[in-house]
Scaffold this motif. Sequence first.
Motif, PDB file in Angstrom:
ATOM      1  N   GLU A  64     -19.383  12.139  23.054  1.00  0.00           N
ATOM      2  CA  GLU A  64     -19.745  12.833  24.301  1.00  0.00           C
ATOM      3  C   GLU A  64     -20.377  14.185  24.014  1.00  0.00           C
ATOM      4  O   GLU A  64     -21.257  14.628  24.751  1.00  0.00           O
ATOM      5  N   ALA A  65     -19.956  14.842  22.942  1.00  0.00           N
ATOM      6  CA  ALA A  65     -20.525  16.148  22.589  1.00  0.00           C
ATOM      7  C   ALA A  65     -21.990  15.995  22.164  1.00  0.00           C
ATOM      8  O   ALA A  65     -22.778  16.922  22.329  1.00  0.00           O
ATOM      9  N   LEU A  66     -22.341  14.834  21.592  1.00  0.00           N
ATOM     10  CA  LEU A  66     -23.712  14.599  21.149  1.00  0.00           C
ATOM     11  C   LEU A  66     -24.661  14.277  22.303  1.00  0.00           C
ATOM     12  O   LEU A  66     -25.875  14.346  22.124  1.00  0.00           O
ATOM     13  N   LYS A  67     -24.106  13.925  23.453  1.00  0.00           N
ATOM     14  CA  LYS A  67     -24.953  13.557  24.608  1.00  0.00           C
ATOM     15  C   LYS A  67     -25.631  14.772  25.217  1.00  0.00           C
ATOM     16  O   LYS A  67     -25.256  15.853  25.213  1.00  0.00           O
TER      17      LYS A  67
END
Length: 67
Positions: A64-67
Amino acid sequence: MGLKLKSFSAKEAKDEFGRLLDTARQEPVEIKKNGRSVAVLVSAEEYERLEAMEDAWWAKQAEEALK
């Protein structure tokens, strides 16, 4: 503790180690010293399950942090 766990005093855990291990294979066991909860013993299988859940949670957080 929030859950109702089987409980051993530290002395019982020491004196009845075999029974402690047998019980922990079936369900988590709280160990108390001087009436205070100091540890919880779980089976190796339960520990592995908890580790896998934590790994999955962290993987989802990273995704989710990479989104």
